[in-house]
Design an enzyme around this catalytic site. Structure first.
Site, PDB file in Angstrom:
ATOM      1  CE1 TYR A  94      -4.142  -2.665   4.568  1.00 47.81           C
ATOM      2  CE2 TYR A  94      -3.289  -0.450   4.224  1.00 47.81           C
ATOM      3  CZ  TYR A  94      -3.787  -1.635   3.713  1.00 47.81           C
ATOM      4  OH  TYR A  94      -3.927  -1.780   2.353  1.00 47.81           O
TER       5      TYR A  94
ATOM      6  CB  SER B 264      -0.867   0.007   1.255  1.00 50.31           C
ATOM      7  OG  SER B 264      -1.439   1.291   1.439  1.00 50.31           O
TER       8      SER B 264
HETATM    9  P1  NAD Z   1     -11.129  -5.995  -0.992  1.00 52.33           P
HETATM   10  O1  NAD Z   1     -11.571  -5.845   0.408  1.00 52.33           O
HETATM   11  O2  NAD Z   1     -12.134  -5.929  -2.083  1.00 52.33           O
HETATM   12  O3  NAD Z   1     -10.310  -7.339  -1.189  1.00 52.33           O
HETATM   13  C1  NAD Z   1      -9.546  -7.925  -0.191  1.00 52.33           C
HETATM   14  C2  NAD Z   1      -9.422  -9.392  -0.497  1.00 52.33           C
HETATM   15  O4  NAD Z   1      -8.739 -10.020   0.589  1.00 52.33           O
HETATM   16  C3  NAD Z   1     -10.784 -10.066  -0.647  1.00 52.33           C
HETATM   17  O5  NAD Z   1     -10.794 -10.913  -1.760  1.00 52.33           O
HETATM   18  C4  NAD Z   1     -10.907 -10.852   0.626  1.00 52.33           C
HETATM   19  O6  NAD Z   1     -11.625 -12.052   0.481  1.00 52.33           O
HETATM   20  C5  NAD Z   1      -9.457 -11.157   0.966  1.00 52.33           C
HETATM   21  N1  NAD Z   1      -9.377 -11.428   2.384  1.00 52.33           N
HETATM   22  C6  NAD Z   1      -9.701 -10.584   3.399  1.00 52.33           C
HETATM   23  N2  NAD Z   1      -9.655 -11.263   4.567  1.00 52.33           N
HETATM   24  C7  NAD Z   1      -9.289 -12.539   4.275  1.00 52.33           C
HETATM   25  C8  NAD Z   1      -9.109 -13.703   5.047  1.00 52.33           C
HETATM   26  N3  NAD Z   1      -9.313 -13.725   6.376  1.00 52.33           N
HETATM   27  N4  NAD Z   1      -8.741 -14.849   4.425  1.00 52.33           N
HETATM   28  C9  NAD Z   1      -8.569 -14.861   3.085  1.00 52.33           C
HETATM   29  N5  NAD Z   1      -8.752 -13.792   2.301  1.00 52.33           N
HETATM   30  C10 NAD Z   1      -9.114 -12.642   2.887  1.00 52.33           C
HETATM   31  O7  NAD Z   1     -10.038  -4.869  -1.200  1.00 52.33           O
HETATM   32  P2  NAD Z   1      -8.961  -4.595  -2.362  1.00 52.33           P
HETATM   33  O8  NAD Z   1      -8.821  -3.144  -2.446  1.00 52.33           O
HETATM   34  O9  NAD Z   1      -9.274  -5.377  -3.577  1.00 52.33           O
HETATM   35  O10 NAD Z   1      -7.637  -5.159  -1.655  1.00 52.33           O
HETATM   36  C11 NAD Z   1      -6.663  -5.915  -2.350  1.00 52.33           C
HETATM   37  C12 NAD Z   1      -5.278  -5.577  -1.806  1.00 52.33           C
HETATM   38  O11 NAD Z   1      -4.957  -4.219  -2.132  1.00 52.33           O
HETATM   39  C13 NAD Z   1      -5.160  -5.681  -0.284  1.00 52.33           C
HETATM   40  O12 NAD Z   1      -3.943  -6.283   0.069  1.00 52.33           O
HETATM   41  C14 NAD Z   1      -5.189  -4.228   0.158  1.00 52.33           C
HETATM   42  O13 NAD Z   1      -4.522  -4.059   1.392  1.00 52.33           O
HETATM   43  C15 NAD Z   1      -4.474  -3.561  -0.987  1.00 52.33           C
HETATM   44  N6  NAD Z   1      -4.723  -2.119  -1.110  1.00 52.33           N
HETATM   45  C16 NAD Z   1      -5.952  -1.633  -1.429  1.00 52.33           C
HETATM   46  C17 NAD Z   1      -6.145  -0.254  -1.547  1.00 52.33           C
HETATM   47  C18 NAD Z   1      -7.475   0.361  -1.902  1.00 52.33           C
HETATM   48  O14 NAD Z   1      -7.605   1.592  -1.844  1.00 52.33           O
HETATM   49  N7  NAD Z   1      -8.476  -0.412  -2.291  1.00 52.33           N
HETATM   50  C19 NAD Z   1      -5.063   0.625  -1.334  1.00 52.33           C
HETATM   51  C20 NAD Z   1      -3.826   0.091  -1.009  1.00 52.33           C
HETATM   52  C21 NAD Z   1      -3.668  -1.279  -0.910  1.00 52.33           C
END
Ligand code: NAD
Length: 253
Positions: free
Chosen positions: A160, A147
């Site tokens: 986080y 992130s």
């Molecule tokens: P999201 O919440 O849609 O997806 C998160 C994914 O992680 C989901 O598929 C969920 O099933 C999985 N997950 C969560 N808890 C879990 C568990 N206990 N066991 C197995 N799987 C689990 O969000 P996203 O934005 O698609 O996130 C994807 C990645 O991107 C993450 O690592 C997040 O930290 C990172 N990220 C997202 C953003 C943003 O703004 N959306 C910014 C920076 C980083």
């Protein structure tokens, strides 16, 4: 031959959001994709069906990565499935995308939530890599989704951001450690991306304010991140290792 034909990939958290876009993109490049999910079997099956409808190959695989042992269980299921389908557990690309965010300052975060965020964002990727290391084929790829919250101070990311920073440190040392197997290891750092995790980036009004902090003037879409991951996974990305690649459109530069 397209970029990833003949390659096998595992994408964690691929039932929705960024992970789903990564799974679809890797499959479009002709990789065989394991779509890991936690609780949303229907969404994972829909991702698999979309990939199949576009002429790709994918299968779904379930594991909870918020608990000790979850990553090792996932590795066992994945390699057993590969052995059953292709007579060997070897594979090429691991994308540690699954993650969990909880906005809280150091005053507000509980020890249980700290544990949960560390387990999901750092310990599970660590132990998934560890369990799968024997099965990476030469020239493998590990992409860890971090992130941009490790680059900029967000006080409400008290647990986080440190967990993601740990993932980036792991990325760098593994890049050196695994270089002799021609395995590359990189982190991708999304900024605000319109997914379930980021309500502000999805909201039409709030996202305009966020866009004001981004050089390219809009929030990210999951496909923006998937393109970067596809490059790192490809042969063209093979000379990049040990890097933290900011994919935020230039947020809070
Ligand atoms: P999201 O919440 O849609 O997806 C998160 C994914 O992680 C989901 O598929 C969920 O099933 C999985 N997950 C969560 N808890 C879990 C568990 N206990 N066991 C197995 N799987 C689990 O969000 P996203 O934005 O698609 O996130 C994807 C990645 O991107 C993450 O690592 C997040 O930290 C990172 N990220 C997202 C953003 C943003 O703004 N959306 C910014 C920076 C980083």
């Amino acid at each position: 031959m397209t970029a990833l034909s003949g390659k096998i990939a595992l994408v964690t958290g691929a039932s929705r959001g960024i992970g789903r876009a990564i799974a679809r993109r890797l499959a479009r490049e002709e990789a065989i994709v394991a779509v890991h999910y936690h609780s949303q079997a229907d969404a994972a099956n829909a991702t698999v069906a979309e990939i199949a409808a576009a002429g790709g190959v994918a299968f779904a695989i379930q594991a909870d990565l918020s608990v000790p042992g979850g990553a090792t269980a996932l590795a066992k299921l994945f390699t057993a499935e590969l052995t059953q389908r292709y007579a060997a557990p070897g594979f090429d690309i691991l994308v540690n995308n699954a993650g969990l965010s909880k906005r809280a300052t150091i005053e507000d975060i509980t020890e249980d939530d700290f544990e949960l965020l560390l387990q999901t964002n750092l310990k599970s990727p660590f132990f998934l890599i560890k369990a799968l290391l024997p099965h990476f084929r030469e020239g493998g790829r590990i992409v860890n989704i971090s992130s941009m919250g490790t680059r900029v101070a967000y006080p409400t990311m008290a647990a986080y951001a440190p967990a993601k920073a740990g993932l980036e440190a792991l990325t760098r040392l593994l890049a050196l450690h695994l270089g002799n197997r021609q395995i590359t290891v990189n982190s991708v750092m999304p900024g605000a991306t319109a997914t379930d995790m980021n309500a502000a980036a999805r909201d039409p009004v709030a996202s305009r304010a966020v866009a004001g902090t981004i050089a390219l003037g809009r929030v990210g879409q999951p496909t923006d991140i998937a393109k970067v991951v596809a490059f790192l996974a490809s042969d063209d990305g093979g000379w990049v290792t040990g890097q933290q690649i900011d994919a935020s459109g230039g947020q809070r530069l």
